[in-house]
Write an enzyme that holds these catalytic residues in place. Structure first.
Site, short mmCIF file in Angstrom:
data_model
loop_
_atom_site.label_atom_id
_atom_site.label_comp_id
_atom_site.label_asym_id
_atom_site.label_seq_id
_atom_site.Cartn_x
_atom_site.Cartn_y
_atom_site.Cartn_z
N HIS A 231 -7.76 -5.10 -0.38
CA HIS A 231 -6.34 -4.39 -0.29
C HIS A 231 -5.71 -5.04 0.85
O HIS A 231 -4.66 -5.10 0.69
CB HIS A 231 -6.83 -2.95 -0.21
CG HIS A 231 -5.77 -2.13 -0.31
ND1 HIS A 231 -5.00 -2.06 -1.48
CD2 HIS A 231 -5.24 -1.19 0.67
CE1 HIS A 231 -3.84 -0.92 -1.05
NE2 HIS A 231 -3.98 -0.81 0.17
N SER B 122 0.67 -1.21 0.01
CA SER B 122 -0.02 -0.09 -0.02
C SER B 122 0.84 1.23 -0.08
O SER B 122 1.73 1.51 -0.83
CB SER B 122 -1.03 -0.03 1.22
OG SER B 122 -1.78 0.93 1.13
N ASP C 142 -9.13 -3.34 -6.15
CA ASP C 142 -8.95 -4.32 -5.02
C ASP C 142 -9.75 -3.61 -3.72
O ASP C 142 -9.50 -4.15 -2.73
CB ASP C 142 -7.57 -4.49 -4.72
CG ASP C 142 -7.15 -2.95 -3.93
OD1 ASP C 142 -7.50 -2.09 -4.02
OD2 ASP C 142 -5.68 -3.13 -3.65
#
Length: 690
Positions: free
Chosen positions: A648, A269, A595
């Site tokens: 995610h 991320s 996602d």
């Protein structure tokens, strides 16, 4: 009442007899007096009884009123009780029921499978967590935080901190001017693998990957978690904590103590952007850089396996800064208004969250990069060809480049009404759909310089946000018949969050470089933007973009504007707006493939096109690979969050992704691209000079 009847019987049923008229007259007079006394006595008793009955009725009505008054709070408490009970039941079932029940086949972990194949770890591995997932602990604080020294304020158990929520929020906030610690407060990242293995009890982040790495021989000597304070700007992690210097030293030590094997770096991320910043920092000369020189990355790094890549940012960051919302928060606000709407119970939860999160500079690092070239304008965006049928969204709802059945793909992608994804923020559905020529325009510079209002009616909110400095007229003008693209939305954010955006301009940039050799790009504010910096001179360093697809992901928003400043946050996602048929507009939000947090254009573009082969952003030609993981929802409760989930965070437990990482760390080949989405088509629609 019985005593009254007996008294009446005594005087009227058995009267005393007399022989003379005089005596009868006297007795009659006495009898009249006694009768009056009795009547008065009876009336008095009846009045007391009536008063007593009236008092009971009043008390009953008061109790009923109090019951009605507390009915809303009681319902909220019951709902919380049900949710907690259900959560603990699911937690128990997930952790204590065996997976080997009849009908549930046992799935070997990737680490166990590779171990049986004789594969063991070779390259040291460095894990780089993203935003929110890393633990934070208290080293110094205000008196209200007594007893919390070196206790986690973020991550782990929230029990102690939630006993004093306002104190907790105060210690998680940063200084609104400097973006660093407020006076008298020191909160620091937790060190070691425990920093981000679990976010909370039972909710894994890196734990599953760490466990699988351990199965093929990894431990503390060749596995490291590069923890950092995810709240502050990337360069400030070095200024305050020397985090970048410590990461450089750790990689050098792991390289030297593991037989000269290069390191495999696995960021997730926002950690993707953080490590991109690190690679430029380590090459740059002091005092701004780490002084490693141009060959440092080529010498020490074998591969960078970026999970849930956020290279070009995400539209969700815009809504977070604008109203502290995303899809999940907005839906929660609709379901539990008492906790997220200040006008019901007065909790002002969103106002507090907005106030605190706007002190976190890291949020600004996730704002969309590349302007209208990447994200589209009022009439165009690369995803215009990617409409979806949200009514039939499942594991295979999004387009698969390897599918052979065109008819099935067409069923999932149908254009039901005009969609303008480039309008990241629209105020009203008309502003989101009407032709751009019909949209009104406003000089935002005039609004930015107009200042606040002295209207005393505005001071009705207990929680300060930067909206308190805006006038009612300014709020009306920024939202009246307006649609904002990724470029104009920055002007909007500079109006509604001026202090945060002022700090952002010092630490981050979101444009596209015309000439990367311009000396200005040596400044650290450009280092985390892949469109304004070059990759290191490392022709053998492999770069992977690993991300999930097949989940509807927020791309743009339709907002409702309420001009009541007493609500503190005047803008909210309009959940009442729905699209026609099976289009991608649902609950005031437009969705594309991704996602659940990052659209595929952000996750995959750089590996699919921006860095592919030799480009001005990748002058040494470092090889890039796109590895997509198609989402598959859990088949049962016992599967937990899903061994093939591509959401995610849940993707960190995806067995296919874990196997890819383990094979690269072991020095194995995993093949080339694996693509299910439209990323190649979308990349070709983006006209970027390479």
């Amino acid at each position: 009442m019985a005593s009254v009847l007996r008294l009446r019987k005594l005087y009227f049923v058995n009267p005393v007899k007399s022989s003379s008229m005089g005596l009868q007259s006297i007795e009659a007079h006495k009898s009249d007096n006694k009768r009056n006394v009795i009547v008065a006595y009876v009336k008095n008793l009846m009045q007391k009884k009536q008063d007593k009955d009236d008092k009971k009725k009043r008390n009953k009505n008061i109790n009923r009123g109090q019951s009605r008054e507390w009915k809303c709070l009681d319902n909220c408490c019951w709902i919380i009780g049900y949710i907690c009970t259900f959560w603990w039941l699911m937690f128990f079932l997930y952790h204590y029921l065996p997976l080997s029940l009849p009908g549930f086949p046992v799935i070997d972990s990737p680490g166990a499978v590779l171990k049986r194949e004789g594969i063991s770890g070779r390259h040291p591995v460095v894990l780089v967590p993203g935003i929110v997932t890393g633990g934070l602990e208290l080293w110094d604080g205000k008196p209200c935080a007594e007893g919390l020294f070196r206790k986690r304020l973020w991550g782990g158990s929230f029990t102690e901190t939630l006993k004093r929520p306002l104190c907790w929020l105060e210690h998680l906030s940063l200084d609104n001017e400097t973006g660093l610690d407020p006076p008298g407060i020191r909160v620091r990242p937790v060190e070691g693998l425990v920093a981000a293995d679990y976010f909370a009890q039972g909710y894994f982040v890196w734990a599953v990957l760490i466990e699988n790495l351990a199965k093929i021989g990894y431990d503390g000597k060749n596995l490291h978690m590069a923890a950092y304070d995810w709240r502050i700007a990337f360069q400030n992690t070095e200024v305050r904590d020397r985090a970048l210097s410590r990461l450089k030293s750790k990689i050098e030590v792991m390289y030297a103590t593991n037989g000269g094997n290069k390191v495999v770096v696995v960021p997730h991320s926002m950690g993707v952007l953080y490590f991109l910043h690190f690679m430029k920092w380590v090459e740059a000369p002091p005092p701004m850089g780490g002084g490693g020189g141009l060959g440092w990355c080529a010498k020490h790094i074998k591969a960078i396996m970026n999970i849930g890549s956020t290279f070009l940012g995400t539209p969700k960051a815009v809504s977070k800064i604008l109203s502290a919302e995303d899809r999940h928060v907005a839906l929660l606000r609709a379901m539990t208004p008492g906790f997220l709407k200040s006008e019901i119970l007065g909790f002002q939860t969103l106002e507090h969250l907005l106030r605190v999160s706007r002190t976190w500079d890291s949020t600004a690092s996730l704002l969309p990069k590349g302007g209208e070239t990447i994200w589209g304008d009022l009439d165009w965006s690369p995803e215009d060809v990617q409409n979806c049928d949200l009514k039939k969204v499942d594991a295979h709802s999004f387009r698969n480049e390897n599918d052979s059945d065109d008819s099935e793909r067409k069923k999932c992608f149908q254009e039901q009404e005009p969609v303008h994804y480039g309008r990241i923020i629209s105020f009203s559905k008309e502003a989101a759909t009407r032709p751009s020529s019909e949209l009104s325009t406003q000089n935002l510079e005039e609004l930015k310089n107009s200042g606040g209002s002295n209207d005393s009616s505005f001071s009705c909110s207990d929680v300060w946000t930067e909206y308190d400095e805006m006038s009612r007229e300014s709020i009306r003008k920024v939202s009246e018949n307006k649609a904002y693209t990724v470029e104009t939305v920055f002007d909007l954010l500079r109006i509604v969050a001026p202090k945060m955006m002022q700090r952002m301009d010092s630490h981050f940039s979101h444009g596209i470089a015309e000439d990367l050799d311009d000396p200005k790009y040596a400044h650290h504010k450009y280092w985390s933007n892949p469109l304004e910096t070059k990759l290191p001179d490392a022709p053998d360093m492999e770069i992977y973009c690993l991300y999930g697809v097949g989940i509807p992901t927020e791309r743009s928003y339709i907002y409702d504007s309420s001009y009541d400043k007493c609500k503190s946050i005047p803008f909210r996602i309009d959940l009442s707006i729905e699209g026609k048929g099976s289009g991608c507009l649902r609950s005031g939000m437009y969705f594309v493939d991704g996602d659940d947090s990052v659209p595929v254009v952000s996750s995959g573009f750089m590996c699919a096109k921006g860095w592919r082969n030799k480009t001005r952003f990748n002058p040494s030609g470092s090889p890039t690979h796109v590895r997509e993981y198609r989402h598959k929802a859990p088949a049962s409760l016992l599967e937990g969050r899903g061994v093939e989930s591509s959401a995610h965070v849940d993707i960190m437990g995806n067995v296919n992704l874990i196997e890819d990482i383990l094979r690269v760390a072991a020095g194995e080949e995993i093949g080339g691209d694996k693509i299910y989405s439209d990323i190649l088509t979308l990349s070709e629609r983006i006209n970027l000079k390479l």
